[in-house]
Write an enzyme that holds these catalytic residues in place. Structure first.
Site, PDB file in Angstrom:
ATOM      1  N   GLU A 167     -34.879   7.104 -44.019  1.00  0.00           N
ATOM      2  CA  GLU A 167     -34.400   6.466 -42.793  1.00  0.00           C
ATOM      3  C   GLU A 167     -35.112   7.043 -41.578  1.00  0.00           C
ATOM      4  O   GLU A 167     -35.481   8.223 -41.568  1.00  0.00           O
ATOM      5  CB  GLU A 167     -32.883   6.667 -42.673  1.00  0.00           C
ATOM      6  CG  GLU A 167     -32.150   5.885 -43.757  1.00  0.00           C
ATOM      7  CD  GLU A 167     -30.634   6.066 -43.767  1.00  0.00           C
ATOM      8  OE1 GLU A 167     -29.960   5.154 -44.246  1.00  0.00           O
ATOM      9  OE2 GLU A 167     -30.135   7.111 -43.307  1.00  0.00           O
TER      10      GLU A 167
ATOM     11  N   CYS B 254     -36.966   9.304 -34.308  1.00  0.00           N
ATOM     12  CA  CYS B 254     -36.515  10.404 -35.163  1.00  0.00           C
ATOM     13  C   CYS B 254     -36.946  10.056 -36.584  1.00  0.00           C
ATOM     14  O   CYS B 254     -36.490   9.058 -37.146  1.00  0.00           O
ATOM     15  CB  CYS B 254     -34.990  10.524 -35.050  1.00  0.00           C
ATOM     16  SG  CYS B 254     -34.293  11.734 -36.182  1.00  0.00           S
TER      17      CYS B 254
ATOM     18  N   CYS C  73     -33.280  16.018 -49.419  1.00  0.00           N
ATOM     19  CA  CYS C  73     -33.501  17.358 -48.867  1.00  0.00           C
ATOM     20  C   CYS C  73     -33.053  18.389 -49.891  1.00  0.00           C
ATOM     21  O   CYS C  73     -32.083  18.170 -50.619  1.00  0.00           O
ATOM     22  CB  CYS C  73     -32.712  17.530 -47.570  1.00  0.00           C
ATOM     23  SG  CYS C  73     -33.131  19.055 -46.685  1.00  0.00           S
TER      24      CYS C  73
ATOM     25  N   CYS D 187     -27.339  22.542 -46.497  1.00  0.00           N
ATOM     26  CA  CYS D 187     -26.485  22.749 -45.319  1.00  0.00           C
ATOM     27  C   CYS D 187     -25.178  21.967 -45.544  1.00  0.00           C
ATOM     28  O   CYS D 187     -25.207  20.755 -45.760  1.00  0.00           O
ATOM     29  CB  CYS D 187     -27.180  22.266 -44.057  1.00  0.00           C
ATOM     30  SG  CYS D 187     -28.765  23.083 -43.774  1.00  0.00           S
TER      31      CYS D 187
ATOM     32  N   CYS E 191     -24.181  18.604 -43.558  1.00  0.00           N
ATOM     33  CA  CYS E 191     -25.178  17.538 -43.373  1.00  0.00           C
ATOM     34  C   CYS E 191     -25.137  16.542 -44.525  1.00  0.00           C
ATOM     35  O   CYS E 191     -25.155  16.923 -45.695  1.00  0.00           O
ATOM     36  CB  CYS E 191     -26.563  18.169 -43.271  1.00  0.00           C
ATOM     37  SG  CYS E 191     -27.877  16.949 -43.061  1.00  0.00           S
TER      38      CYS E 191
ATOM     39  N   CYS F 255     -27.422  12.596 -35.886  1.00  0.00           N
ATOM     40  CA  CYS F 255     -27.850  13.825 -36.571  1.00  0.00           C
ATOM     41  C   CYS F 255     -27.000  14.089 -37.792  1.00  0.00           C
ATOM     42  O   CYS F 255     -25.774  14.100 -37.715  1.00  0.00           O
ATOM     43  CB  CYS F 255     -27.670  15.047 -35.685  1.00  0.00           C
ATOM     44  SG  CYS F 255     -28.747  15.140 -34.307  1.00  0.00           S
TER      45      CYS F 255
HETATM   46  N1  SAH Z   1     -34.230  20.112 -41.858  1.00  0.00           N
HETATM   47  C1  SAH Z   1     -34.535  20.118 -40.446  1.00  0.00           C
HETATM   48  C2  SAH Z   1     -34.681  18.731 -39.885  1.00  0.00           C
HETATM   49  C3  SAH Z   1     -33.405  17.922 -39.821  1.00  0.00           C
HETATM   50  S1  SAH Z   1     -32.896  17.875 -38.182  1.00  0.00           S
HETATM   51  C4  SAH Z   1     -33.480  20.909 -39.707  1.00  0.00           C
HETATM   52  O1  SAH Z   1     -32.440  21.189 -40.297  1.00  0.00           O
HETATM   53  O2  SAH Z   1     -33.698  21.275 -38.545  1.00  0.00           O
HETATM   54  C5  SAH Z   1     -31.262  17.377 -38.255  1.00  0.00           C
HETATM   55  C6  SAH Z   1     -30.424  18.143 -37.261  1.00  0.00           C
HETATM   56  O3  SAH Z   1     -29.084  17.665 -37.314  1.00  0.00           O
HETATM   57  C7  SAH Z   1     -30.378  19.607 -37.585  1.00  0.00           C
HETATM   58  O4  SAH Z   1     -30.325  20.361 -36.416  1.00  0.00           O
HETATM   59  C8  SAH Z   1     -29.051  19.714 -38.327  1.00  0.00           C
HETATM   60  O5  SAH Z   1     -28.560  21.012 -38.327  1.00  0.00           O
HETATM   61  C9  SAH Z   1     -28.210  18.747 -37.544  1.00  0.00           C
HETATM   62  N2  SAH Z   1     -27.068  18.226 -38.305  1.00  0.00           N
HETATM   63  C10 SAH Z   1     -26.950  18.105 -39.630  1.00  0.00           C
HETATM   64  N3  SAH Z   1     -25.754  17.565 -39.934  1.00  0.00           N
HETATM   65  C11 SAH Z   1     -25.125  17.334 -38.770  1.00  0.00           C
HETATM   66  C12 SAH Z   1     -23.868  16.767 -38.445  1.00  0.00           C
HETATM   67  N4  SAH Z   1     -23.052  16.320 -39.379  1.00  0.00           N
HETATM   68  N5  SAH Z   1     -23.549  16.666 -37.134  1.00  0.00           N
HETATM   69  C13 SAH Z   1     -24.402  17.085 -36.182  1.00  0.00           C
HETATM   70  N6  SAH Z   1     -25.585  17.632 -36.428  1.00  0.00           N
HETATM   71  C14 SAH Z   1     -25.953  17.755 -37.719  1.00  0.00           C
END
Ligand code: SAH
Length: 348
Positions: free
Chosen positions: A96, A109, A116, A120, A123, A341
């Site tokens: 996406e 984006c 992945c 985390c 996420c 995000c």
């Molecule tokens: N793997 C990289 C690129 C992904 S960026 C990284 O983690 O930086 C995606 C961003 O969204 C990251 O900062 C992640 O921590 C954040 N993120 C993930 N899940 C989220 C959620 N449920 N709500 C808000 N931010 C989230």
């Protein structure tokens, strides 16, 4: 079809390799430049678009190569203007990418991996198994698709690119850097690297490599806590690469590039919303010049994580600002279509 599978993706070839190819088949070296321009600058989707290349050369190229162009399989528009694309790759896999419009910017984006490998907990993408890395051309194509949508739907140019879609860009290092080279070079999209931000969970060794490669784009680190135990509980990568190592890598980054870093940070109720969490972040922010984006939490179903109170956010902002660190609260965009995000999970 076996024949199809054997054809090479022509965009895997560098200009030098393409030149070698044309010379070897008895053609002129400048043919490579013409074809390369069609492939990258003009984003040709098939060889027949290459009208200044002779029919016979086009036929030869068709018999040996493919152009594995992505296809926007599905496009969803949010009430706030955000567009989410489900992008189909040549092998049928889906990633996406998101267009985020604001008053001043249009941001793409984009994804760097299918799924992945980092777990985390907060996420949605983490729930998809990592299937494979994207090729440089597949990353580039996502940008081109959003650039076109930006012009078509907003009559404005694409201004920024963030590697904040699916996947961990630093675990697909070579292809991500190659795509950025294509995005920034005049024979690609000619965009300034200052308008590009790569976001990472913070892999120290790879941050040092970025520094050694003296990259000119911006770096963002998904921090979420500056206390090891807390960070490890939400981001398992922190057990392998704790904050001390991350801090050292960031020092090296700053020493080499003289660019500051942006920390992405979500504040969750009961997890990192206490004064000690704020103080630890303030301290971490002093390692190198930095700013903090406090991102709104986008719920991804089971309710384990909840957005912290306004008071907790205000405490972060006021303490960071008092320490001279710029902190911005970022409200989510595209939440209604799962485009915000951490919500990218191929749900359509
Ligand atoms: N793997 C990289 C690129 C992904 S960026 C990284 O983690 O930086 C995606 C961003 O969204 C990251 O900062 C992640 O921590 C954040 N993120 C993930 N899940 C989220 C959620 N449920 N709500 C808000 N931010 C989230």
């Amino acid at each position: 079809m076996i024949e199809q599978a054997e054809k090479r993706d022509i965009r895997q070839l560098s200009l030098e390799q393409l030149t070698e190819y044309f010379v070897q088949i008895g053609d002129k070296a400048f043919r490579a430049k013409q074809v390369y321009e069609w492939l990258w600058k003009k984003s040709a989707k098939d060889f027949d678009q290459m009208t200044n290349i002779s029919l016979s050369t086009r036929e030869k190229l068709k018999s040996e190569f493919t152009i594995n162009h992505i296809a926007v399989d599905q496009m969803q528009r949010s009430g706030d203007g955000t567009i989410k694309n489900a992008v189909k790759l040549y092998d049928g896999m889906i990633v996406e990418s998101v267009l985020i419009p604001t008053e001043k910017r249009i941001t793409a984006c984009i994804s760097s991996q299918v799924g992945c490998s980092l777990d985390c907990n907060f996420c949605a993408t983490a729930r998809l198994k990592r299937m494979r890395n994207l090729n440089a051309d597949e990353i580039y194509d996502q940008v081109v698709a959003i650039k076109d949508q930006s012009e078509q739907f907003f009559n404005r140019p694409l201004t920024n690119i963030v590697f904040m879609g699916m996947g961990e860009p630093l675990l697909n290092y070579a292809n991500v850097l190659e795509s950025i080279e294509k995005i920034t070079k005049p024979d690609g999209l000619g965009m300034s690297p200052k308008r590009i931000t790569l976001s990472t969970v913070g892999i120290p060794k790879m941050i040092k490599k970025l520094a050694d490669d003296e990259v000119k784009f911006n770096l963002a680190v998904s921090l979420h806590s500056a206390i090891n135990d807390t960070r490890s509980a939400v981001m398992p990568i922190n057990e392998k690469s704790p904050l001390e190592e991350l801090g050292d890598a960031l020092k090296y980054w700053y020493y080499k590039t003289k660019s500051k870093v942006t920390y992405e940070y979500v504040v969750w109720r009961g997890i990192n919303d206490k004064e000690k969490d704020v103080d630890a972040l303030v301290k971490f922010c002093k390692i190198i010049p930095s700013k903090v984006n406090l991102i709104e939490y986008n719920p991804i179903d089971d309710g384990e994580f909840q957005q912290a109170s306004e008071d907790a956010l205000n405490l972060y902002v006021s303490k960071l600002e008092a320490a001279g660190i710029v902190a911005k609260v970022r409200r989510s965009r595209g939440k209604d279509i799962d485009a915000a995000c951490g919500q990218l999970a191929n749900k359509s």
